[in-house]
Enzyme design. Structure first.
Site, short mmCIF file in Angstrom:
data_model
loop_
_atom_site.label_atom_id
_atom_site.label_comp_id
_atom_site.label_asym_id
_atom_site.label_seq_id
_atom_site.Cartn_x
_atom_site.Cartn_y
_atom_site.Cartn_z
N ASP A 16 -6.57 60.43 48.40
CA ASP A 16 -6.83 61.81 48.81
C ASP A 16 -6.41 61.90 50.27
O ASP A 16 -7.06 61.33 51.15
CB ASP A 16 -8.31 62.14 48.64
CG ASP A 16 -8.63 63.60 48.97
OD1 ASP A 16 -7.82 64.25 49.67
OD2 ASP A 16 -9.69 64.08 48.54
N TYR A 46 -0.44 81.42 52.48
CA TYR A 46 0.77 80.76 52.01
C TYR A 46 1.84 80.81 53.09
O TYR A 46 2.51 79.81 53.38
CB TYR A 46 1.28 81.43 50.73
CG TYR A 46 2.42 80.70 50.06
CD1 TYR A 46 2.17 79.75 49.07
CD2 TYR A 46 3.75 80.95 50.40
CE1 TYR A 46 3.21 79.07 48.44
CE2 TYR A 46 4.79 80.27 49.79
CZ TYR A 46 4.52 79.34 48.81
OH TYR A 46 5.55 78.66 48.20
N LYS A 89 3.45 77.34 54.82
CA LYS A 89 4.84 76.93 54.68
C LYS A 89 5.60 76.98 56.00
O LYS A 89 6.49 76.17 56.25
CB LYS A 89 5.53 77.78 53.61
CG LYS A 89 4.92 77.61 52.23
CD LYS A 89 4.85 76.15 51.80
CE LYS A 89 4.26 75.96 50.43
NZ LYS A 89 4.17 74.53 50.04
#
Length: 304
Positions: free
Chosen positions: A74, A174, A178
């Site tokens: 993880d 988002y 990015k």
């Protein structure tokens, strides 16, 4: 078999499926030993509830000609990442390629809510998955990577710097995730240059990942059927195309020429000469600018 990466060691963080899986496989096809990490194993699924596992990825790497090693990690847990890097050091004594492809936020981001109406908890979790994981992994792995000159860091994102700088990407979280990954590559490039290492950001075009194929109700064997619903899907590409782009970068003795840059699979295909699995060379970002955005009919002629 052409194995320019034989003897090289790679860590592909986030290799369970999609781009990460095929980056690992294509590095293996070039002869590398690849540590493929992710949360989903055959015994323990992640929060995503997907069927793909890191063991499958490692087996594909080995079948392609490399050495695949699956490690459940993880990447939000620094101690697990440090243990991973210590293991690579103990077993290999080197790290030549680090690929930060961790994402895991499919299904978490919204398409139609402004920041103030969106879930803050979910949005911050997206940023943790998409940005913090990359930072944690690089923080632990870079000391090993810079032990020898010539190391390569690849930050995988969605969108080129040119496109993302001028276009809003889906939703606030988002968009920020990015764009942030592009800056991660730029900043690492600045710091790695003095150590003879290189960092780049790379994006695929329209990726035919497992999730995307399921979205359209098709498989890789009949993916063209999806163009009945979305004609522009004709320009899409397999994850192997991006994997071959990364493998080409890793094998390039002059990879430092790309340091700090934002790259795309279609762009690098024109430089290195690799193709997608069907022998074509899709160039999504040029197609998007010249065909999709102007509203022209879908036609990939001259773009793949």
């Amino acid at each position: 078999m052409n194995t320019p990466l034989k003897g090289k060691v790679a860590l592909v963080a986030g290799a369970t499926r999609g781009a990460g899986r095929q980056i690992a496989v294509q590095l293996g096809a070039a002869g590398a030993t690849v540590y493929a990490t992710g949360r989903t194993t055959r015994q323990q699924p992640s929060e995503m509830g997907r069927p793909e596992t890191i063991e499958e990825t490692a087996e594909l790497v080995t079948a392609a000609g490399g050495v695949g090693i699956a490690v459940q990690v993880d990447h939000l847990v620094p101690a697990q990442v440090r243990d991973l890097v210590a293991r690579i050091d103990a077993e290999q004594g080197r790290l030549d390629v680090l690929v930060n492809d961790i994402w895991g936020a499919e299904g978490l981001f919204t398409w139609d809510k402004p920041l103030w109406e969106d879930s803050l908890e979910t949005g911050l979790h997206i940023l943790r998955l998409a940005v913090d994981t990359h930072i944690i992994t690089s923080h632990a792995a870079l000391p090993l990577l810079i032990r020898r000159p010539g190391g390569l860091v690849v930050e995988v994102t969605d969108g080129t710097l040119e496109y993302n700088a001028d276009n809003y990407r889906v939703s606030f979280f988002y968009d920020l995730a990015k764009m942030s990954v592009l800056r991660l590559a730029f900043a690492q490039a600045h710091e790695l240059k003095a150590h003879g290492a290189t960092a780049v950001a790379i994006t695929p075009g329209w990726l035919r990942s497992e999730v995307m194929l399921e979205h359209f109700g098709v498989t890789e064997a009949n993916w063209l059927d999806a163009t009945a619903k979305e004609p522009h899907f004709v320009i899409s590409e397999t994850p192997a195309y991006l994997g071959r782009a990364v493998a080409a970068l890793a094998a390039d003795p002059d990879v430092a020429r790309w340091n700090g840059q934002s790259l795309a699979s279609g762009q690098l295909s024109g430089v290195y000469g690799f193709t997608d699995v069907d022998g074509s060379r899709p160039d999504w970002w040029r197609y998007f600018k010249e065909v999709h955005e102007p509203g022209k009919p879908a036609d990939a002629t001259g773009y793949r």
